[in-house]
Each structure stands twice: as structure tokens, then as C-alpha cells.
Write an enzyme that holds these catalytic residues in place. Structure first.
Site, PDB file in Angstrom:
ATOM      1  N   CYS A 156       0.967  -1.247   0.001  1.00 18.13           N
ATOM      2  CA  CYS A 156       0.096  -0.190   0.314  1.00 18.13           C
ATOM      3  C   CYS A 156       0.818   1.099   0.216  1.00 18.13           C
ATOM      4  O   CYS A 156       1.944   1.387   0.698  1.00 18.13           O
ATOM      5  CB  CYS A 156      -0.722  -0.069   1.185  1.00 18.13           C
ATOM      6  SG  CYS A 156      -1.923   1.301   1.519  1.00 18.13           S
ATOM      7  N   HIS A 175      -9.298  -3.689  -1.842  1.00 18.38           N
ATOM      8  CA  HIS A 175      -8.109  -3.166  -0.776  1.00 18.38           C
ATOM      9  C   HIS A 175      -8.587  -1.647  -0.785  1.00 18.38           C
ATOM     10  O   HIS A 175      -8.659  -0.930   0.237  1.00 18.38           O
ATOM     11  CB  HIS A 175      -6.963  -3.242  -1.491  1.00 18.38           C
ATOM     12  CG  HIS A 175      -5.614  -2.510  -0.864  1.00 18.38           C
ATOM     13  ND1 HIS A 175      -4.481  -3.139  -0.145  1.00 18.38           N
ATOM     14  CD2 HIS A 175      -5.348  -1.155  -0.756  1.00 18.38           C
ATOM     15  CE1 HIS A 175      -3.898  -1.935   0.226  1.00 18.38           C
ATOM     16  NE2 HIS A 175      -4.356  -0.982  -0.195  1.00 18.38           N
ATOM     17  N   GLU A 176      -8.908  -1.012  -2.046  1.00 28.48           N
ATOM     18  CA  GLU A 176      -9.270   0.369  -2.082  1.00 28.48           C
ATOM     19  C   GLU A 176     -10.554   0.423  -1.228  1.00 28.48           C
ATOM     20  O   GLU A 176     -10.888   1.683  -0.537  1.00 28.48           O
ATOM     21  CB  GLU A 176      -9.417   0.700  -3.278  1.00 28.48           C
ATOM     22  CG  GLU A 176      -7.975   0.802  -4.242  1.00 28.48           C
ATOM     23  CD  GLU A 176      -6.766   1.552  -3.301  1.00 28.48           C
ATOM     24  OE1 GLU A 176      -7.047   2.328  -2.643  1.00 28.48           O
ATOM     25  OE2 GLU A 176      -5.990   0.984  -3.905  1.00 28.48           O
ATOM     26  N   HIS A 230     -10.020   0.923   2.563  1.00 33.12           N
ATOM     27  CA  HIS A 230      -9.751   2.313   2.776  1.00 33.12           C
ATOM     28  C   HIS A 230     -10.756   3.326   3.279  1.00 33.12           C
ATOM     29  O   HIS A 230     -10.692   4.070   3.924  1.00 33.12           O
ATOM     30  CB  HIS A 230      -8.766   2.862   1.800  1.00 33.12           C
ATOM     31  CG  HIS A 230      -7.515   2.669   1.682  1.00 33.12           C
ATOM     32  ND1 HIS A 230      -6.590   2.748   2.727  1.00 33.12           N
ATOM     33  CD2 HIS A 230      -6.540   1.832   0.763  1.00 33.12           C
ATOM     34  CE1 HIS A 230      -5.290   2.383   2.540  1.00 33.12           C
ATOM     35  NE2 HIS A 230      -5.258   1.833   1.280  1.00 33.12           N
TER      36      HIS A 230
END
Ligand code: CO
Length: 251
Positions: free
Chosen positions: A163, A205-206, A209
């Protein structure tokens, strides 16, 4: 010894903080370059084991990126854990478009394949990615506003991720093989899409966030958690020295 040079330049502008990483060596071993599969690096490695994989690609801290004041915040900046608000109707427009374009610029300059708004200090549900990580492959670019997951596979797979907010490390994360997503485009139109494999991983993954979740929260093995600990400690120490608290949100 971890060779990891960082210099921080602060300009007169409060919003403009740059970091530059002059050297980069994987924490695992100086001879191993960091596998930046996850949200970095366009080359992925299929890896059935939990061992560290050598990858050519590594993230780059581009410092100041032409055409934008946005900078990638590093762990443990509190904005990475803050709540991210839905983008409301009135916010769709030129500013949102500009922000998304600038996020893509920062992403490409960092050799990343994805970037979420909180990573550049904007606590809104906005994310960009390009699974190819190549600005020339602009047809692969995805910009999502207010995404939600409306379906996911039971099956999952473990792979190495990294990341941009965690330079110098990577770790194994289990993700659903596929996800169905509903989101809005920059023009306010709703769309649905199904992602599989690598694209599904980048998306997940995004998306995490946007919920203040980072891949370190999902590391698959104790071995990984132990291995990244010294890098996290170093990032925390660096943050304490220069906490970037005067950064202003761009939106
Ligand atoms: Co990330």
C-alpha cells in the site's frame, strides 16, 4: 539494516508537504526487492504459499507531483482511520472530477494501481484504480464514487499486497475471489460491475480504505504480523517527528 532514506520538504504552502524516499529496500532482506503486488505494481505473482515473493516493482514516493497538491498520507496518519462521508449530490461536478484526475496522477507517479481519497487526506467515499498501473492503459482506469459491495464469492484467495501509505513493506491478505459492486460515476450515473481475481483484489483493498480499514488489519499470518512490526514502528516514529497535521483536505 533497513535502508530507507526519507527527507521531508515543507514549502510555504500549508497544504503542500512532500516526502521523498531516496532509497528503498525491502524490510525482509536487502537482496529481496519488495513485492509490490497489491496496490502497487502492475505485475502480479500468483503465490500459493505465505513466503515473501520477490517482485521487481516497488512503490515510488514521487514527492511533489506536477499538476496537483495532493500527497499520499502515510500510516499512522489519523485521516487513514477517519470516517469517510458519502459524496452528496451537490458535490458531483468539476471539483470532484479534478480531484479524481489528480488522484490518478499521484497514483501513477507512485507506481500504484489504486488510491483511495482518505490516502490523500480527503475523507470522502471516492476511489480510483487501474489494475494495469499504466497511464497509457487509460481505458482500464476506474473512478468510483460511493461504491458498495452488493455480492461476493464465498471462495477467497491469499496474495501479497502492499500500500502506498505503508512504504517498505507488504503482506499476505485473504480476499474474495469476486465481488459485485454498485457505484456512481463522476457524472452521477449509477453503475454495477463484477470484478474477479486481481481486479477484485485491487477493488477490495481500496474499498477497505473507505471504511478506514487497511491491509495490515487483515494480514493472514502471525508471521506476517511479526515481520511488518518493525516497519510499522518506524513509520510511527517518523509520523511523530512530522505528523503532517496541518494538511488541508482538498475537498
Ligand atoms: Co492502500
Amino acid at each position: 539494516m533497513l535502508a530507507f532514506g526519507i527527507s521531508v520538504a515543507r514549502t510555504a504552502s500549508r497544504a503542500c508537504v512532500a516526502h521523498t524516499s531516496s532509497s528503498f529496500v525491502s524490510p525482509a532482506a536487502a537482496t529481496q526487492r519488495t513485492l509490490i503486488v497489491g496496490l502497487l505494481g502492475r505485475r502480479r505473482v500468483r503465490r500459493p504459499t505465505t513466503r515473501m515473493v520477490v517482485e521487481e516493482q516497488e512503490e515510488v514516493d514521487p514527492g511533489v507531483v506536477a499538476g496537483t497538491d495532493l500527497r499520499v498520507l502515510r500510516y499512522p496518519h489519523p485521516k487513514l482511520r477517519a470516517e469517510n462521508a458519502e459524496v452528496v449530490k451537490e458535490e458531483f461536478g468539476d471539483d470532484l472530477k479534478r480531484t479524481a484526475r489528480e488522484m490518478l496522477k499521484v497514483m501513477y507517479a507512485s507506481k500504484g494501481v489504486g488510491l483511495a481519497a482518505p490516502q490523500v487526506g480527503i475523507n470522502k467515499r471516492l476511489m480510483v484504480f487501474n489494475p494495469d498501473g499504466d497511464s497509457k492503459a487509460w481505458l482500464q482506469e476506474v473512478i468510483m464514487v460511493n461504491p458498495s459491495i452488493i455480492g461476493r464469492s464465498k471462495a477467497s484467495e491469499v496474495e501479497m499486497e502492499a500500500c502506498l501509505s505503508f512504504p517498505g513493506m507488504g503482506g499476505n491478505v485473504r480476499r474474495h475471489d469476486w465481488v459485485k459492486v454498485e457505484a456512481y460515476r463522476l457524472n452521477g450515473k449509477k453503475f454495477k460491475v463484477k470484478y474477479e481475481g486481481w481486479q477484485a483484489r485491487v477493488f477490495q483493498h481500496e474499498f477497505d480504505h473507505l471504511d478506514g480499514i487497511m491491509y495490515i488489519d487483515r494480514l493472514d499470518t502471525e508471521e506476517d504480523r511479526t515481520r511488518v512490526r518493525p516497519v510499522l514502528d518506524k513509520l510511527i516514529a517518523e509520523y511523530r517527528k512530522d505528523p503532517f497535521e496541518d494538511r488541508e483536505a482538498a475537498l
